[in-house]
Write a protein that holds these residues in place. Structure first.
Motif, short mmCIF file in Angstrom:
data_model
loop_
_atom_site.label_atom_id
_atom_site.label_comp_id
_atom_site.label_asym_id
_atom_site.label_seq_id
_atom_site.Cartn_x
_atom_site.Cartn_y
_atom_site.Cartn_z
N CYS A 223 1.93 -12.90 25.95
CA CYS A 223 1.00 -11.81 25.83
C CYS A 223 1.76 -10.42 26.04
N ARG B 298 1.03 -7.61 26.82
CA ARG B 298 0.46 -6.67 27.81
C ARG B 298 0.71 -7.07 29.43
N CYS B 299 0.31 -8.41 29.58
CA CYS B 299 0.61 -8.86 31.06
C CYS B 299 1.48 -10.36 31.10
N CYS C 81 -5.56 -13.28 24.90
CA CYS C 81 -5.05 -13.70 26.24
C CYS C 81 -6.14 -13.63 27.41
N CYS D 154 -5.68 -11.09 30.72
CA CYS D 154 -6.07 -9.85 30.62
C CYS D 154 -6.97 -9.24 29.61
N MET E 9 -6.72 -9.10 26.35
CA MET E 9 -6.09 -8.61 25.10
C MET E 9 -6.50 -9.67 23.96
ZN LIG Z 1 -2.45 -10.64 28.54
#
Ligand SMILES: [Zn+2]
Length: 501
Positions: free
Chosen positions: A375, A377-378, A403, A406, A408
């Motif tokens: 991911c 983002r995380c 995801c 988080c 996403m």
């Molecule tokens: Zn994530």
């Protein structure tokens, strides 16, 4: 300082008889080049000299002067009064061919020796010296004058004498800031062109490491190359993590379909003819078609990538390493197609790197491991799935990611491109964080104390802010990953198509 080279191609406008002269001029150029190739073959040691020394040596062997009244192989046997600059251009052309031929030959001999040392049979044919010469005449200073944006005066061999002629030029103007190389007279079909190499000096861009570690606003263009419909997915991201724009470059299905068609034809032809003659290329025409198709797509895609990067003033281009070609299963045409798609990816990278460099953009590659599974983002593992199916599991090549950690959601290729640019940042930031000379064990203990897991480590990396300042009319521009990434999958449809023909 760094150097970039481009070729400016201009159309020549001339009377029909001048076209005949250009052809005669080129024929003479090739006769002289072929003559010097022979001279070099007879005096191979010339090849151990530098180009400048070789030129002097070859002139001594061939050019009659007062000091050198009886050269070993006089050029006059071809034609008297060949202008010095015409001769020199031909000598350098011959030297280039001879150097290339001899290095091929040397490599062939090495392969032969190696095979024989192992007791294997060696069937490969040795390289042969050029049988025909079809080089374009290069006009050194002295063979042309009075060049303007619209005309040039050139000295050419008409077939019977040397003549200065004035020719009109149209096409791109020569860029002012660049240094001009020697132009060539090139025939394309029935039309004669003037190709002029231009060399431009520019301030070398700062090292990637410096750009990434000293300026949080440095813009990077990360590219995820694929063999599905999205040939390339590019995102612009700053070092601090703001995502400014995304671009999908399509055409994967089209080139793959084109290849499949040609490979199928080859397979059918082979079935019909039965045995393929050893050492002979079959279906030359079809193979060429495939090669040209791949080549063209690689050029178009790489040009678009660099154009997109320039448009957003990115100074770094990031790709992932290609990894190994996984042996595909299936029919001959399927395997052949996958292999070529893989090669094409390599070519897109090579061309993009070269084009980017000419635009003052540096290129880097990162570890490809799990770029599609992470991911952006995380940094947890994502689910990858097809449209209309539950967001779970991992289907390789599927267009969507989710995801669970988080929340996403988005396009999987775009997510991969974001991971790619983050890897580059992480690489240099990690390099900076490293103590000067740590002992391996110490370092392991230290990091174990601070960082407990991959996820925790991920949080230390630049987070993606919720608000950015991308232009709103840009397709796939995303300030917020979770909201906008879903939208960009539908935007794929509005994106440009790749012209193949
Ligand atoms: Zn994530």
């Amino acid at each position: 300082m760094a150097m970039a080279t481009t070729t400016i191609k201009q159309v020549l406008h001339y009377q029909p008889e001048h076209g005949v002269w250009f052809a005669a001029n080129q024929a003479l150029f090739n006769r002289v080049a072929a003559f010097y190739f022979e001279v070099i073959q007879a005096h191979e040691k010339v090849l151990t000299l530098s180009n400048k020394e070789a030129l002097t040596a070859l002139e001594k062997l061939t050019h009659t002067t007062q000091k050198n009244p009886t050269p070993v192989m006089p050029l006059e046997e071809i034609l008297e009064d060949i202008p010095a600059m015409f001769r020199r251009a031909a000598i350098n052309a011959a030297l280039g061919s001879a150097r290339s031929f001899h290095s091929h030959l040397a490599r062939w001999r090495k392969r032969k020796e190696k095979a024989e040392a192992k007791g294997k049979k060696f069937h490969e044919r040795p390289p042969v010296p050029p049988r025909t010469w079809n080089k374009s005449a290069i006009l050194y200073v002295g063979m042309w004058k009075e060049r303007t944006d619209t005309s040039i005066v050139m000295k050419v061999w008409t077939g019977t004498w040397w003549s200065w002629i004035k020719v009109r030029i149209t096409g791109r103007d020569l860029p002012g800031a660049a240094e001009m190389g020697s132009p060539s007279l090139i025939r394309r079909g029935n039309q004669w062109w003037l190709h002029t190499p231009m060399e431009k000096q520019f301030k070398s861009p700062g090292k990637i490491e410096k750009q990434v570690t000293t300026n949080a606003h440095t813009k990077m263009c990360a590219v995820d190359l694929n063999i599905n419909e999205n040939l390339a997915v590019c995102t612009i991201q700053t070092v601090e993590g703001t995502i400014l724009a995304t671009k999908f470059i399509h055409g994967g299905r089209r080139i793959s379909g084109f290849r499949k068609q040609q490979l199928g034809r080859i397979a059918r032809n082979r079935r019909k003819t039965g045995i393929i003659a050893e050492g002979e290329q079959d279906n030359v025409h079809l193979w060429n078609k495939i090669r040209h198709g791949d080549e063209q797509v690689a050029h178009v895609v790489s040009a678009r990538i660099v154009q997109f990067a320039r448009q957003h003033e990115a100074t770094i281009l990031v790709f992932e390493h290609l990894g190994n070609l996984k042996p595909a299963k299936g029919k001959y045409s399927k395997r052949g197609n996958d292999k070529r798609a893989y090669w094409m990816k390599g070519r897109i990278f090579t061309y993009a790197k070269y084009k980017a460099y000419n635009a003052g953009i540096l290129t880097s590659r990162v570890n490809p491991r799990n770029t599609s599974r992470e991911c952006a983002r995380c940094h947890s593992l994502v689910a990858r799935y097809n449209t209309g199916q539950p967001a779970e599991g991992y289907i390789s090549g599927a267009p969507l990611v989710f995801c669970a950690q988080c929340g996403m959601k988005g396009n999987s290729d775009r997510n991969a491109s974001l991971v790619i640019s983050q890897r580059l940042i992480t690489r240099y930031q990690k390099a900076q964080e490293k103590p000067p000379t740590p002992l391996a064990r110490e370092r392991a203990e230290k990091s174990a104390g601070v960082v407990t897991s991959q996820d925790a480590k991920g949080k230390e990396e630049p987070s993606i802010p919720q608000a950015g300042h991308g232009e709103t009319n840009e397709h796939g521009t995303a300030q917020d990953v979770s909201l906008r990434m879903e939208k960009c999958t539908s935007d794929i449809l509005c994106q440009l198509r790749l012209p193949l023909e």
